[in-house]
Design a protein around this motif. Structure first.
Motif: not given
Length: 465
Positions: A302-319
Motif C-alpha cells: 500500500n506504499v506508505n514509506p513512513d510506516i515502512v521506515d517505522l517497521l524496519l526501525a522496530k526490527g521487521a524482517c525484509v526477506n
C-alpha cells in the motif's frame, strides 16, 4: 344494442375487476392505518411518565401515515408534539414508501419486481439525523429504545451517522451499548470516521465492550479504528485496555489491519500515526496473517514509506516470504506504477539498505517496463548492482512517452551498453556487499563526509553512472 353503447371485451372486464380489487385493498390499508393512528394518538389513558423510558413495554404498531413520517424525517418538533401528546405511545414501526426495486420470488418459479421496504422506527429516523429534541420527546413517550425492526437499533444508527448528542440521549435512556445488529456488529463497530469519536467516548462510558468481536470477521473496535486510520479512536481504545495483538478471522492484528488498507496520499499520515501508537503499545511487527504476510508486506503493497521506515526501525524482517513466495520488495515493485505520488523509491531504498534480496538480473527488463514511470525507483534498484548487462530489450521496455519525459535519465542507463560502471560506483558496491544487511547501521556511524554517506546509502541523483 342502442346507438352509442359499447361492448366490453372479456379482457377489458378482467382489467376493470383488477382495478376494483386494487382500490378496495388500498381503502382497507388506509382504514387500518387510521385505526393505528387513533390508537396511539387519541386513545390512551394519560399517565404520568418518568423522563426515562417506561417500564411497561407497549407492543409496537405499524405506521404508514405520511404526515407522521414527514414530521419525523424533517425533525418538526412542533408537529411531533401534536402527533405524540402526553399519554400516547411513540413505540412505532415505520414502513417507508418507495425504496429500491428488487426481484422477489413468489413461488412456483414466478418472480416479480417490487419495492424493497426497510423497516425503521421514529427513534432510528430522529437519532440518525441528529434531531435531539425530537428524539427526547419520543423517548419520553415510551419508545422502545432497543427496538430493531430493520436489524439494528437506533444506537447503531446514531453512531453510524456520528450524532453524539443523540447517542448520549439513547444511552441515558437505557440503550444497550453492546447491542448486536443482524450483521453481527456492536455500536462501537459503527464508529468508523473521525467525527464519531464523541460517540465512541459515550459508548465506553456506558459500558461498551472494548474488546467486543464482530460476528463475521471477528474484528474488535481497535481493528475497525486501525482499518479506518483513526488515531484518536486508537488512542481512546488503548487507554481503556484494548487488546493490541488480538487477531481476527483473517489473522490480522490491528497493526496488520492498518497496514493492509489502501491509502490515498492524504491518508498516509493518519495511518502512520495509528501504526506508531500500536507499536508504542507493544504491537508485534512479525505477526503474519493467514497468507503469511507481515505488516511490512502489507505496508509495502500500500506504499506508505513512513510506516515502512517505522517497521524496519522496530526490527521487521525484509526477506520474510509469504505463501506466494514474495518478499516485501516484490510487493512494492508490483505497484510502483500506480503509486508514484507515494514516493515508492523511498521504500525500495529502505529495503535494500536493510539487506533485502535483489531482483534477479534477468528480470530487470520486466521491472523496467512496469516501474519506468518512477526513475528514482529504477535508479535505486540499479545502483545495487556492480555491473549491468544493458541490451535492446531494456530500450524496448521503456515507452516512447516515458523516455521523452525522462530522456536524460534513461540515456544514462542505455549508454551503459557500451560503458562499464564508474570506479566510484564499484567501490560503493564492494563496500555495500561487505556490510550486507548492516548498511543502514554502519554507514551513518562512519567518520565520512555527509555526501559520501548519502552516496553509500543510495541517495537519488537523477542519473546512472
Amino acid at each position: 344494442m342502442s346507438r352509442g353503447s359499447f361492448v366490453f371485451t372479456p379482457m377489458a372486464l378482467r382489467s376493470l375487476e383488477h382495478d376494483k380489487d386494487m382500490l378496495e385493498r388500498d381503502k382497507y390499508k388506509k382504514e387500518i392505518a387510521s385505526r393505528h393512528l387513533c390508537s396511539y394518538v387519541l386513545k390512551r389513558t394519560a399517565l404520568d411518565r418518568a423522563p426515562l423510558r417506561s417500564s411497561i413495554a407497549l407492543p409496537p404498531v405499524v405506521c404508514q401515515d405520511v404526515v407522521i413520517q414527514n414530521a419525523l424525517y424533517i425533525g418538526d418538533l412542533k408537529a411531533m408534539q401534536h402527533l405524540f401528546p402526553r399519554g400516547s405511545t411513540a413505540n412505532l414501526i415505520i414502513e417507508p414508501q418507495g425504496g429500491d426495486m428488487r426481484w422477489v420470488n413468489e413461488g412456483e418459479g414466478l418472480w416479480s419486481l417490487t419495492y424493497e421496504q426497510e423497516l425503521t422506527t421514529p427513534l432510528h429516523i430522529t437519532a440518525g439525523r441528529g434531531f435531539a429534541d425530537c428524539l427526547k420527546l419520543l423517548l419520553q413517550r415510551g419508545a422502545n429504545v432497543d427496538l430493531a425492526p430493520g436489524g439494528s437499533t437506533a444506537l447503531h444508527e446514531s453512531c453510524d451517522n456520528c450524532q453524539a448528542e443523540c447517542t448520549k440521549l439513547l444511552l441515558i435512556h437505557g440503550a444497550n451499548a453492546n447491542a448486536v445488529s443482524e450483521d453481527g456488529l456492536m455500536p462501537l463497530h459503527f464508529c468508523t470516521s473521525p467525527e464519531s469519536l464523541e460517540c465512541a467516548k459515550y459508548l465506553i462510558q456506558y459500558g461498551a465492550a472494548i474488546n467486543g468481536r464482530s460476528l463475521d470477521e471477528v474484528d474488535t473496535p481497535l481493528h475497525v479504528a486501525a482499518k479506518n486510520g483513526l488515531p484518536d479512536h486508537v488512542e481512546l481504545y488503548l487507554r481503556y485496555g484494548a487488546a493490541v495483538d488480538r487477531q481476527n478471522d483473517e489473522g490480522l492484528t490491528p497493526l496488520n489491519a492498518a497496514c493492509s488498507q489502501p491509502q490515498e496520499v492524504q491518508d498516509l499520515e493518519r495511518y502512520f500515526k495509528v501504526c506508531q501508537m500500536l507499536l508504542e503499545a507493544g504491537a508485534v511487527v512479525h505477526t503474519m496473517d493467514q497468507d503469511r504476510r507481515t505488516p511490512l508486506h502489507l505496508s509495502c503493497k500500500n506504499v506508505n514509506p513512513d510506516i515502512v521506515d517505522l517497521l524496519l526501525a522496530k526490527g521487521a524482517c525484509v526477506n520474510k516470504m509469504d505463501y506466494g513466495g514474495e518478499a516485501p520488495l516484490h510487493n512494492i515493485l508490483k505497484v510502483v506504477c500506480y503509486k508514484v505520488s507515494h514516493h515508492p523509491e523511498r521504500i525500495v531504498r529502505a529495503l535494500l539498505n536493510h539487506g533485502s534480496i535483489r531482483v534477479w538480473p534477468g528480470a530487470l527488463p520486466v521491472v523496467l517496463k512496469h516501474c519506468s514511470v518512477s526513475p528514482p525507483t529504477i535508479e535505486v534498484l540499479l545502483n545495487t548492482y556492480s555491473q549491468l548487462k544493458v541490451t535492446d530489450t531494456w530500450v524496448e521496455s521503456v515507452s516512447a512517452e516515458v523516455f521523452q519525459e525522462h530522456k536524460g535519465f534513461y540515456e544514462s542507463i542505455f549508454s551503459l551498453a557500451l560503458t562499464p560502471r564508474s570506479l566510484q560506483h564499484l567501490v560503493r558496491s564492494t563496500l555495500r556487499s561487505f556490510l550486507e544487511g548492516r548498511v543502514h547501521k554502519v554507514v551513518p556511524k562512519l567518520d565520512l563526509p555527509t555526501f559520501i554517506k548519502n552516496y553509500l546509502l543510495l541517495e537519488f541523483r537523477g542519473y546512472i553512472h
